[in-house]
Write a protein that holds these residues in place. Structure first.
Motif, PDB file in Angstrom:
ATOM      1  N   PHE A 112       0.831  -1.203   0.000  1.00 61.62           N
ATOM      2  CA  PHE A 112       0.000   0.000   0.000  1.00 61.62           C
ATOM      3  C   PHE A 112       0.871   1.260   0.000  1.00 61.62           C
ATOM      4  N   VAL A 113       1.947   1.262   0.781  1.00 61.84           N
ATOM      5  CA  VAL A 113       2.838   2.424   0.848  1.00 61.84           C
ATOM      6  C   VAL A 113       3.544   2.638  -0.492  1.00 61.84           C
ATOM      7  N   VAL A 114       4.041   1.545  -1.088  1.00 59.63           N
ATOM      8  CA  VAL A 114       4.716   1.655  -2.396  1.00 59.63           C
ATOM      9  C   VAL A 114       3.732   2.131  -3.457  1.00 59.63           C
ATOM     10  N   LEU A 115       2.489   1.628  -3.411  1.00 63.10           N
ATOM     11  CA  LEU A 115       1.460   2.086  -4.354  1.00 63.10           C
ATOM     12  C   LEU A 115       1.246   3.591  -4.193  1.00 63.10           C
ATOM     13  N   THR A 116       1.180   4.046  -2.949  1.00 67.46           N
ATOM     14  CA  THR A 116       1.014   5.474  -2.690  1.00 67.46           C
ATOM     15  C   THR A 116       2.180   6.271  -3.259  1.00 67.46           C
ATOM     16  N   ALA A 117       3.392   5.754  -3.072  1.00 63.49           N
ATOM     17  CA  ALA A 117       4.581   6.434  -3.591  1.00 63.49           C
ATOM     18  C   ALA A 117       4.543   6.525  -5.111  1.00 63.49           C
ATOM     19  N   LEU A 118       4.119   5.445  -5.759  1.00 62.80           N
ATOM     20  CA  LEU A 118       4.037   5.431  -7.219  1.00 62.80           C
ATOM     21  C   LEU A 118       2.975   6.413  -7.724  1.00 62.80           C
ATOM     22  N   LEU A 119       1.806   6.417  -7.084  1.00 59.18           N
ATOM     23  CA  LEU A 119       0.744   7.335  -7.487  1.00 59.18           C
ATOM     24  C   LEU A 119       1.153   8.785  -7.231  1.00 59.18           C
ATOM     25  N   SER A 120       1.883   9.015  -6.156  1.00 61.01           N
ATOM     26  CA  SER A 120       2.371  10.355  -5.854  1.00 61.01           C
ATOM     27  C   SER A 120       3.318  10.844  -6.946  1.00 61.01           C
ATOM     28  N   CYS A 121       4.241   9.958  -7.357  1.00 62.72           N
ATOM     29  CA  CYS A 121       5.178  10.322  -8.434  1.00 62.72           C
ATOM     30  C   CYS A 121       4.445  10.527  -9.753  1.00 62.72           C
ATOM     31  N   LEU A 122       3.423   9.716 -10.000  1.00 61.65           N
ATOM     32  CA  LEU A 122       2.611   9.868 -11.211  1.00 61.65           C
ATOM     33  C   LEU A 122       1.885  11.207 -11.196  1.00 61.65           C
ATOM     34  N   ASN A 123       1.285  11.545 -10.078  1.00 57.22           N
ATOM     35  CA  ASN A 123       0.574  12.809  -9.922  1.00 57.22           C
ATOM     36  C   ASN A 123       1.526  14.000 -10.092  1.00 57.22           C
ATOM     37  N   SER A 124       2.669  13.930  -9.419  1.00 59.20           N
ATOM     38  CA  SER A 124       3.658  15.007  -9.507  1.00 59.20           C
ATOM     39  C   SER A 124       4.252  15.114 -10.903  1.00 59.20           C
ATOM     40  N   GLY A 125       4.473  13.953 -11.536  1.00 58.05           N
ATOM     41  CA  GLY A 125       5.045  13.958 -12.878  1.00 58.05           C
ATOM     42  C   GLY A 125       4.186  14.687 -13.881  1.00 58.05           C
ATOM     43  N   LEU A 126       2.863  14.479 -13.794  1.00 54.37           N
ATOM     44  CA  LEU A 126       1.940  15.186 -14.682  1.00 54.37           C
ATOM     45  C   LEU A 126       1.983  16.690 -14.415  1.00 54.37           C
ATOM     46  N   TYR A 127       2.038  17.051 -13.146  1.00 48.99           N
ATOM     47  CA  TYR A 127       2.109  18.470 -12.778  1.00 48.99           C
ATOM     48  C   TYR A 127       3.399  19.102 -13.292  1.00 48.99           C
ATOM     49  N   ILE A 128       4.526  18.461 -13.003  1.00 48.93           N
ATOM     50  CA  ILE A 128       5.832  19.023 -13.361  1.00 48.93           C
ATOM     51  C   ILE A 128       5.973  19.157 -14.872  1.00 48.93           C
ATOM     52  N   SER A 129       5.639  18.089 -15.610  1.00 50.55           N
ATOM     53  CA  SER A 129       5.818  18.120 -17.065  1.00 50.55           C
ATOM     54  C   SER A 129       4.937  19.192 -17.704  1.00 50.55           C
ATOM     55  N   SER A 130       3.709  19.363 -17.195  1.00 49.73           N
ATOM     56  CA  SER A 130       2.811  20.367 -17.775  1.00 49.73           C
ATOM     57  C   SER A 130       3.313  21.784 -17.501  1.00 49.73           C
TER      58      SER A 130
END
Length: 469
Positions: free
Chosen positions: A288-306
């Motif tokens: 669950f923690v690793v899933l959260t970390a992955l989703l966090s990076c996915l969320n941040s990645g979309l923000y940063i790239s945009s």
């Protein structure tokens, strides 16, 4: 709304958002999974590898903090590099960093789907990958505030998990655990502190550098922060304890609790430690923690790239359509353009994992080191100029220019290490291909640039004075 009006990002991120985004930004999935390979190849001395890489990341974050607080309205940190090195620098940093994150978005979606597949084996992994990407895209499109709120809670879960891990681990090491006495024997037994030699410590720095990427995220949030200078200064000044606590601290716990050659280290060291301590449901908790970390990076990645693409479009380095915002202040077209590459990369992960997807991952892996190198050179050139144009710098790089030179030489040394390592040289070569392609793109773009050297305009200085007041 016309294009000029659309080009102004809204300030919806509060200080608590920025602070937690920055704290969580250094806790990626790499620390939960990738740290095992570093420990296995380095031994207990992996603590030193994480310490050195953490210090370098901390120096880069400090440099960006100096540049960002001096010019907090910039839409991305590529603008700081542009001011220092010229249009080629801003263009190169912006596109390389954008490329890194759009590929990272796809990789995080694939990784998160793999974990969900463990719980829902009947749903195809590719379908869950696309579903997660769509979900995080909607979060980013709705508003920057929704992104900040989602990331705040993702980061909170990661931080809580690491802190609990540190508390339990220290209790065991210090002999507070039932039937356990104070012991640090795993640091020196099983072949010694550095069983694979001193050279392995420096080779371990390379993969660790990719794990600590994220400390610079705070400087990107500046343009949408309610109090940008305050938020950036506060977050940057806390980088030291965050890196020391979350990375160096947790790796120290792992190598003290378990032998470096323990069977479970290479797979998931955090799960292995929790299992060893007898915590019930360790696998489920860490998944669950690793899933959260992955989703966090996915969320941040979309923000940063945009935001990177938005900044590039504002300077004419990308089509002007990417500066348009929706009614909630989100650069929708820039977000969607990044997700297109994400969808294509996810498709490649399932139809051509060993050719196309592997090339995308390898060709983007080292570009952040190129970005960090240009940031350090930019800070080296801008410091004297900033001191002349502004009465006081809120954040200053320590021991300027010596630590800046040290950072530049260290990054170059890491690139040399990669060139001499048979397992990493292909990643370096493919990333150099990406760099060459971006430079060719700049050559094509160059003819449209004005020959006027970029400067910090009077309008910028006035905005900075208002923020100071």
């Amino acid at each position: 709304m016309n294009m000029a009006q659309n080009a102004q990002l809204q300030k919806q991120l509060k200080t608590r958002h920025v602070t937690m985004i920055t704290i969580g930004g250094v806790i990626g999935a790499g620390i939960f999974v990738g740290s095992g390979a570093v420990i296995h190849s380095t031994g207990p001395a992996a603590v030193i590898s994480y310490l050195i890489a953490g210090i370098l990341a901390m120096f880069v974050a400090r440099m960006l903090g100096e540049l960002a607080t001096a010019n907090p309205h910039a839409s991305s940190f590529s603008e700081h590099v542009r001011l220092a090195l010229g249009n080629w620098g801003g263009f190169t940093v912006g596109w390389l960093y954008w490329y890194f994150w759009v590929i990272a978005v796809a990789a995080e979606a694939v990784g998160a789907a793999g974990i969900l597949h463990y719980w829902f084996p009947s749903i195809p992994v590719w379908a869950m990958s696309l579903g997660l990407l769509i979900l995080m895209t909607l979060t980013n499109i709705f508003s920057v505030k929704s992104f900040g709120e989602v990331e705040f809670w993702f980061a909170s879960i990661k931080v809580t998990a690491i802190i609990l891990f540190l508390i339990l681990g220290m209790a065991y090491i210090l002999g507070v655990w039932p039937d356990k006495m104070l012991s640090f024997e795993n640091l020196t037994t099983h072949g010694g502190f550095a069983p694979h030699g001193i050279a392995s410590i420096f080779q371990g720095i390379v993969p660790v550098m990719f794990a600590v990427i994220g400390t610079e995220i705070v400087t990107i949030t500046a343009a949408e922060s309610v109090n940008p200078k305050e938020a950036i200064a506060k977050a940057i000044k806390s980088v030291i304890w965050r890196i020391m606590l979350f990375y160096v601290g947790s790796i120290f716990i792992i190598v003290c609790v378990l032998p470096w050659n323990h069977a479970g280290i290479i797979g998931s060291p955090y799960v292995s430690v929790i299992n060893f301590l007898g915590i019930p449901g360790a696998d489920q908790i860490m998944n669950f923690v690793v899933l959260t970390a992955l989703l966090s990076c996915l969320n941040s990645g979309l923000y940063i790239s945009s935001r990177m693409l938005f900044g590039l479009a504002n300077k004419g380095d990308a089509p002007r359509m990417f500066v348009s915002l929706n009614r909630n202040g989100a650069p929708v077209k820039a977000i969607l353009f990044g997700t297109v590459f994400g969808y294509l990369a996810i498709i490649a992960a399932y139809y051509s994992p060993e050719l196309v997807f592997k090339f995308l991952i390898n060709s983007s892996g080292t570009v952040v080191l190129f970005v960090y190198l240009l940031v350090a050179i930019a800070q080296l050139r801008m410091r004297a100029r900033l001191e002349k144009e502004q009465s006081e710098l809120q954040v200053r790089m320590w021991a300027y220019p010596y630590l800046t030179y040290f950072t530049i030489l260290s990054i170059l040394a890491i690139l040399v290490l990669m060139a001499t390592n048979s397992e990493m040289v292909s990643q370096l070569i493919m990333s150099l291909v990406s760099l060459v392609i971006v430079l060719i793109m700049y050559g094509i773009r160059r003819s449209r640039y004005s020959e006027v050297k970029p400067t910090i305009s009077n309008e910028v200085l006035e905005k900075n004075r208002e923020l100071d007041l």
